[in-house]
Structures are given as C-alpha cells and as structure tokens.
Motif scaffolding. Sequence first.
Motif, PDB file in Angstrom:
ATOM      1  N   LEU A  43       0.828  -1.206   0.000  1.00  0.00           N
ATOM      2  CA  LEU A  43       0.000   0.000   0.000  1.00  0.00           C
ATOM      3  C   LEU A  43       0.864   1.258   0.000  1.00  0.00           C
ATOM      4  O   LEU A  43       0.589   2.213  -0.745  1.00  0.00           O
ATOM      5  CB  LEU A  43      -0.911  -0.007   1.227  1.00  0.00           C
ATOM      6  N   MET A  44       1.910   1.247   0.799  1.00  0.00           N
ATOM      7  CA  MET A  44       2.766   2.428   0.859  1.00  0.00           C
ATOM      8  C   MET A  44       3.526   2.646  -0.444  1.00  0.00           C
ATOM      9  O   MET A  44       3.735   3.788  -0.864  1.00  0.00           O
ATOM     10  CB  MET A  44       3.742   2.331   2.037  1.00  0.00           C
ATOM     11  N   VAL A  60       3.694   8.120   6.670  1.00  0.00           N
ATOM     12  CA  VAL A  60       3.166   6.789   6.962  1.00  0.00           C
ATOM     13  C   VAL A  60       2.863   6.697   8.453  1.00  0.00           C
ATOM     14  O   VAL A  60       3.741   6.914   9.287  1.00  0.00           O
ATOM     15  CB  VAL A  60       4.176   5.699   6.561  1.00  0.00           C
ATOM     16  N   ASN A  61       1.631   6.371   8.782  1.00  0.00           N
ATOM     17  CA  ASN A  61       1.232   6.239  10.175  1.00  0.00           C
ATOM     18  C   ASN A  61       1.513   4.821  10.674  1.00  0.00           C
ATOM     19  O   ASN A  61       1.033   3.840  10.084  1.00  0.00           O
ATOM     20  CB  ASN A  61      -0.256   6.562  10.329  1.00  0.00           C
ATOM     21  N   ASP A  62       2.300   4.717  11.734  1.00  0.00           N
ATOM     22  CA  ASP A  62       2.551   3.478  12.480  1.00  0.00           C
ATOM     23  C   ASP A  62       3.398   2.434  11.757  1.00  0.00           C
ATOM     24  O   ASP A  62       4.256   1.805  12.359  1.00  0.00           O
ATOM     25  CB  ASP A  62       1.243   2.819  12.929  1.00  0.00           C
ATOM     26  N   TRP A  63       3.178   2.200  10.481  1.00  0.00           N
ATOM     27  CA  TRP A  63       3.847   1.116   9.766  1.00  0.00           C
ATOM     28  C   TRP A  63       5.287   1.505   9.420  1.00  0.00           C
ATOM     29  O   TRP A  63       5.642   1.691   8.270  1.00  0.00           O
ATOM     30  CB  TRP A  63       3.074   0.754   8.495  1.00  0.00           C
ATOM     31  N   TRP A  64       6.132   1.602  10.448  1.00  0.00           N
ATOM     32  CA  TRP A  64       7.488   2.100  10.234  1.00  0.00           C
ATOM     33  C   TRP A  64       8.341   1.154   9.386  1.00  0.00           C
ATOM     34  O   TRP A  64       9.110   1.598   8.549  1.00  0.00           O
ATOM     35  CB  TRP A  64       8.176   2.391  11.570  1.00  0.00           C
ATOM     36  N   ASP A  69      10.719  -0.172   4.083  1.00  0.00           N
ATOM     37  CA  ASP A  69      10.786  -1.108   2.954  1.00  0.00           C
ATOM     38  C   ASP A  69      10.271  -0.486   1.657  1.00  0.00           C
ATOM     39  O   ASP A  69      10.758  -0.823   0.573  1.00  0.00           O
ATOM     40  CB  ASP A  69       9.990  -2.379   3.275  1.00  0.00           C
ATOM     41  N   ALA A  70       9.292   0.407   1.777  1.00  0.00           N
ATOM     42  CA  ALA A  70       8.698   1.020   0.591  1.00  0.00           C
ATOM     43  C   ALA A  70       9.494   2.225   0.095  1.00  0.00           C
ATOM     44  O   ALA A  70       9.249   2.727  -1.000  1.00  0.00           O
ATOM     45  CB  ALA A  70       7.261   1.440   0.882  1.00  0.00           C
ATOM     46  N   GLY A  71      10.425   2.701   0.905  1.00  0.00           N
ATOM     47  CA  GLY A  71      11.209   3.865   0.504  1.00  0.00           C
ATOM     48  C   GLY A  71      10.566   5.185   0.845  1.00  0.00           C
ATOM     49  O   GLY A  71      10.847   6.201   0.195  1.00  0.00           O
TER      50      GLY A  71
END
Length: 202
Positions: A43-44, A60-64, A69-71
């Motif tokens: 998603l990111m 990005v909220n919370d999903w550090w 990983d998504a850059g």
Amino acid sequence: MTYPDRFYPVIDSLAWLRRLTALGVGTVQLRVKDLTLEQATALMREALTVTRGTPTRLVVNDWWQAAIDAGAEHVHLGQEDLADADVPAIRRAGLTLGVSTHDDDELDAALDYVPDYIALGPIYETTLKVMRFGPQGLERIRTWKDRMGAIPLIAIGGITLERAPAVYASGADSIAVVSDVTGNPDPDQRVRDWLSLAAKTA
C-alpha cells in the motif's frame, strides 16, 4: 517548504490521497489499520507512486517497517507504536519521525527521541475515536510549545476551519485534520479554504 505544512490532513485511503494530492496539499498522513506488513508495504509503495513528482509529502502512520521497505521519507508513531518501534533503524533509513502525545509523561517520552515534530491532542472533543484523554485546550498548546522550543507542534482533535485561527494563534505550527475534511459535504472546497487560511497565518 516547511515540514509538516500548516495544514496536515490525515486520511485512510489511496482515493483520498489522490484527491488531496491533486488539490496541492503539501503534507498528508496515510493512516490504515488491520493490515499485514506485506499488505502495508504494498500500500505504501502504491501511495508513493501517487505523490511522486508532486509537492505532496506522504507520512506513513505506524507502519514504520513498511515505510522503510517502501522507501518512504516520513513516519508518524503513536505512543504504543513508539515503544515497539526500532527508532535507530528509522533514523538510519533517513526517515523523519513524528510522535503523538496526550499528557506530560508522553511529551517527556517523545522529547527523548528528538522527533521532527510532536502532535498534541485532542485539543477539542472528538468523535473520531474513543480517547482516554480529555480535551487539552488552547492553553496547553502555549505551555507545550514553550517546552518544545524549535520542535514543531501539531495540534489535532476536533479542530475545524472555524476554530483554526485560535489554534494557530496559540502557538500551533500545524493543524492535523481528519473529519473536518473527510466528513465535509464539499471536501475539495474545504481543503482550498484550509490552504488559504494556512497561507494567511504562516
């Protein structure tokens, strides 16, 4: 351009992200729950394709880990997520870090990490989610801004366009908004009005 921008919408879908990016919003937080790490990373990555080449910066909220990983370049953590996050890894990846706070103990904990901004809330009553903290009020903004110094203070919780001038005047560097945009009958015009106000009060 300052980060985060004076107007800081928080949304929960790519559709909203596309809409706000098209309107020229400078900072947008994507907050999505109940995903696997793999789903969040995908998603990111898709969200970053939406904002790439535009003035919009994705937070990005919370999903550090998914953000790394998504850059992505920016991440925001709540207190519980902050306790579990690998902050040194976030910093090594070059991401900015924003942190949510609701009381003095949480502010002290946040300051230990020297974040790029600190969010304070809720400023007013909010129906968005059940909060264990009461409204902070405008005076708390003034007090906390004095303690935070140069770190930007983001006010959140129950803030409408009509309440925003007083919030800015109390010392908030930015205002995070959810339902005043997503629940508005004409969200595009509401965003334009927010952008205009933010520019006037900068």
